[in-house]
Design an enzyme around this catalytic site. Structure first.
Site, PDB file in Angstrom:
ATOM      1  N   ASP A 191       0.555  -1.103   0.035  1.00  0.00           N
ATOM      2  CA  ASP A 191       0.119   0.498   0.587  1.00  0.00           C
ATOM      3  C   ASP A 191       1.066   1.234  -0.634  1.00  0.00           C
ATOM      4  O   ASP A 191       1.485   1.700   0.649  1.00  0.00           O
ATOM      5  CB  ASP A 191      -0.751   0.056   1.506  1.00  0.00           C
ATOM      6  CG  ASP A 191      -1.693   1.011   1.145  1.00  0.00           C
ATOM      7  OD1 ASP A 191      -1.859   2.053   0.754  1.00  0.00           O
ATOM      8  OD2 ASP A 191      -1.898   1.365   2.798  1.00  0.00           O
ATOM      9  N   GLU A 209      -3.333   4.315  -3.023  1.00  0.00           N
ATOM     10  CA  GLU A 209      -3.906   3.750  -0.734  1.00  0.00           C
ATOM     11  C   GLU A 209      -5.211   4.230  -1.070  1.00  0.00           C
ATOM     12  O   GLU A 209      -6.081   3.162  -1.066  1.00  0.00           O
ATOM     13  CB  GLU A 209      -3.356   4.781  -0.151  1.00  0.00           C
ATOM     14  CG  GLU A 209      -4.207   4.910   1.306  1.00  0.00           C
ATOM     15  CD  GLU A 209      -2.781   4.675   1.915  1.00  0.00           C
ATOM     16  OE1 GLU A 209      -2.833   4.289   3.330  1.00  0.00           O
ATOM     17  OE2 GLU A 209      -2.747   6.059   2.383  1.00  0.00           O
ATOM     18  N   GLU A 210      -5.905   5.147  -1.260  1.00  0.00           N
ATOM     19  CA  GLU A 210      -7.572   5.072  -1.463  1.00  0.00           C
ATOM     20  C   GLU A 210      -8.126   4.168  -2.162  1.00  0.00           C
ATOM     21  O   GLU A 210      -9.641   4.112  -1.434  1.00  0.00           O
ATOM     22  CB  GLU A 210      -7.971   7.569  -1.589  1.00  0.00           C
ATOM     23  CG  GLU A 210      -6.506   8.054  -0.903  1.00  0.00           C
ATOM     24  CD  GLU A 210      -5.704   8.303  -1.122  1.00  0.00           C
ATOM     25  OE1 GLU A 210      -5.250   8.565  -0.440  1.00  0.00           O
ATOM     26  OE2 GLU A 210      -4.882   7.956  -1.892  1.00  0.00           O
TER      27      GLU A 210
END
Length: 426
Positions: A191, A209-210
Site C-alpha cells: 500500500d 492507497e485511497e
C-alpha cells in the site's frame, strides 16, 4: 520490569465512559440508540442495529497501535463490521485523532460538504454501501470465525542492515505492465501509504492507497487505532476482503460492480490470505529540490522504511522466497524518482530474501529501462552493496555537483549505472 500492558493506551469509543474503556456510559448509549432507531433508514434497519451492538461484540477495549510498539490486534469480521458501521454513521468522531495523532476516522467530511461532492467521493461511498450489502448476506457463523489482523511493526536502529557493506545477490524481478497490485494473489501487496494510514480516503484523495481502501473497506477500520507512522515503522493488515471492482483513477475513479474474491484461500488462523503492508514514502517538493531524495540520508530513510515492511514477519505466512507486489512507490504526488525507487525496493527485497513483482501501471519508461538495467546488472554480477554505491556515486557526481534550479540532471540514474558497470571491477 515494564510490561507491554503498562504502556498501552486504549482508543475512545462513544458508548463508553471517558477514561474507562470497559464501562458503558448508559446515557450516551441510550442517546445513540434512540438516534439510530427512531428514524430507521429504509431497508437498512439491520445495518443500524449493528452499530449499537458494538458493546456486545467488543468485550475488551481496543489498544492503540502506538509509536515504537510491535503490537497486533486481531478482530473477527463481526467486530470489524460493527466498528466500521459506527465510523460510517459518524458515531465515531475525530476525538481519538486529536488525542492520539491517528488519522481522521469519521465519514462526516465525505458525507457532508458545502460544495457539490466530488464524483470520486460518491463512488467511494458506493463501494462502502456495497460492502455492507455483501456482509448482510453472509452466514453469522462465518462472520464470527473469520479473522483480520492489524499489526504495527517498529524497528530499532540496531536491526537495520548495513546497506553499503553487506553483499547480497539481487533477487528475482518480474515486471508486469498490465496487472495491478491488488490482483497479485499469494504475494505481499504494498500500500503506497500516507504516514497517517488511509488519510486521504475520507477526503478528496483517490490514488493508489485511497482506491485500495475503497475496494477493501475493512482497511478503513485501521484509521481508528493506528498512530501516525515514524520512519522505522510499517503496518501489516492481513485478512481483509475485496468486495468491489473499479475503473478509472483519481478524478475518474468509479465503482464498477461486485468483485468475487472467494478464490482467496484462508490461512491457518482463518484469515483471508491477502497480506497488505502500508509503507509511507518520503515526500519531496516538485521543484528542483526534489533531487535531495538521492542523498545518502534520504535513500537510507527509504530503504529502512521498506525493510520495516519487507522483513520476515511472524504474523505472515509469506516467508523467504515469496514475491512482493509493488510498483511506482512514492512516485506520484510524493514526487519520487521512479528509477531510484525501483532500485531501492530491489535492494531491500534482496536483503530479506524475497522477490519483486513490479506492477508498472503501464509506464513504458520503467518497463523497458528496468528490464534492460537488471539484465546488465546480472551480466556484471552486481550485488546490492555495489548497486547502492553506484546510487551514491550518482548523487555525488551528477546531483550534488551539477544540479540546480536552472540545470536538471544531464543523465538519468539508469543510464549512469549502465555506463559505470562497464568499468566496475568485479
Amino acid at each position: 520490569m515494564d510490561t507491554l500492558k503498562e504502556h498501552l493506551h486504549y482508543i475512545g469509543i462513544p458508548y463508553y465512559i471517558n477514561g474507562n474503556p470497559e464501562s458503558i456510559d448508559d446515557k450516551k448509549y441510550n442517546n445513540i440508540k434512540l438516534a439510530l432507531t427512531s428514524n430507521p433508514i429504509k431497508n437498512c434497519n439491520g445495518f443500524q442495529v449493528e452499530n449499537i451492538k458494538l458493546p456486545e461484540y467488543l468485550k475488551k477495549p481496543i489498544p492503540l497501535l502506538g509509536r515504537y510498539m510491535n503490537i497486533a490486534i486481531t478482530l473477527n469480521k463481526l467486530q470489524v463490521i460493527s466498528l466500521f458501521a459506527n465510523q460510517f454513521l459518524c458515531i465515531f468522531t475525530n476525538e481519538n485523532s486529536k488525542l492520539y495523532d491517528t488519522p481522521y476516522c469519521s465519514f462526516l467530511s465525505l458525507l457532508s460538504t458545502d460544495d457539490s461532492p466530488a464524483n470520486n467521493s460518491v463512488e467511494k461511498i458506493r463501494c462502502v454501501i456495497h460492502y455492507f450489502d455483501r456482509m448482510r448476506k453472509k452466514e453469522l457463523h462465518n462472520l464470527k470465525t473469520e479473522l483480520i489482523t492489524f499489526q504495527r511493526v517498529s524497528l530499532d536502529e540496531q536491526s537495520i542492515p548495513d546497506w553499503e557493506n553487506t553483499s547480497v545477490k539481487l533477487c528475482n524481478i518480474i515486471i508486469d505492465k498490465e496487472k495491478f497490485i491488488e490482483d497479485c494473489e499469494n504475494m505481499i501487496q504494498v500500500d503506497f501509504a500516507n504516514s497517517y494510514i488511509g488519510d486521504g480516503v475520507l477526503t478528496l484523495g483517490c490514488v493508489q492507497e485511497e482506491i485500495r481502501f475503497a475496494i477493501n473497506p475493512e482497511l478503513l477500520v485501521s484509521l481508528n487505532f493506528t498512530q501516525r507512522l515514524d520512519p522505522l515503522e510499517s503496518v501489516y493488515i492481513i485478512g481483509v476482503e475485496r468486495v468491489s471492482k473499479y475503473k478509472g483513477y483519481g478524478y475518474t475513479f468509479q465503482y464498477d460492480g461486485d468483485y468475487d474474491d472467494s478464490s482467496i484461500a484462508f490461512d491457518k488462523w482463518n484469515r483471508k490470505s491477502t497480506e497488505i503492508v502500508a509503507l509511507d514514502a518520503g515526500y519531496y517538493s516538485s521543484s528542483y529540490k526534489k533531487y535531495i531524495q538521492f542523498s545518502e540520508k534520504e535513500t537510507k530513510r527509504e530503504m529502512n522504511k521498506l525493510y520495516a515492511g519487507f522483513k520476515e514477519n511472524e504474523f505472515s505466512i509469506l516467508k523467504k522466497g515469496s514475491y512482493i507486489a509493488t510498483g511506482n512507490w512514492g512516485c506520484g504526488v510524493f514526487n519520487g524518482d521512479i528509477e531510484l525507487k525501483s532500485l531501492l525496493q530491489i535492494i531491500v527485497a534482496s536483503h530479506v530474501e524475497k522477490n519483486i513483482y513490479y506492477c508498472s501501471f503501464g509506464n513504458i519508461k520503467i518497463i523497458n529501462g528496468l528490464s534492460e538495467l537488471i539484465s546488465n546488472l546480472r551480466k556484471h554480477n552486481i550485488t546490492t552493496d555495489i548497486l547502492y554505491k553506484l546510487i551514491k556515486a550518482y548523487n555525488n557526481e551528477v546531483i550534488f555537483e551539477k544540479v540546480n534550479k536552472d540545470s536538471p540532471p544531464k543523465i538519468t540514474l539508469f543510464n549512469y549505472i549502465m555506463e559505470k558497470i562497464k568499468i566496475v571491477k568485479i
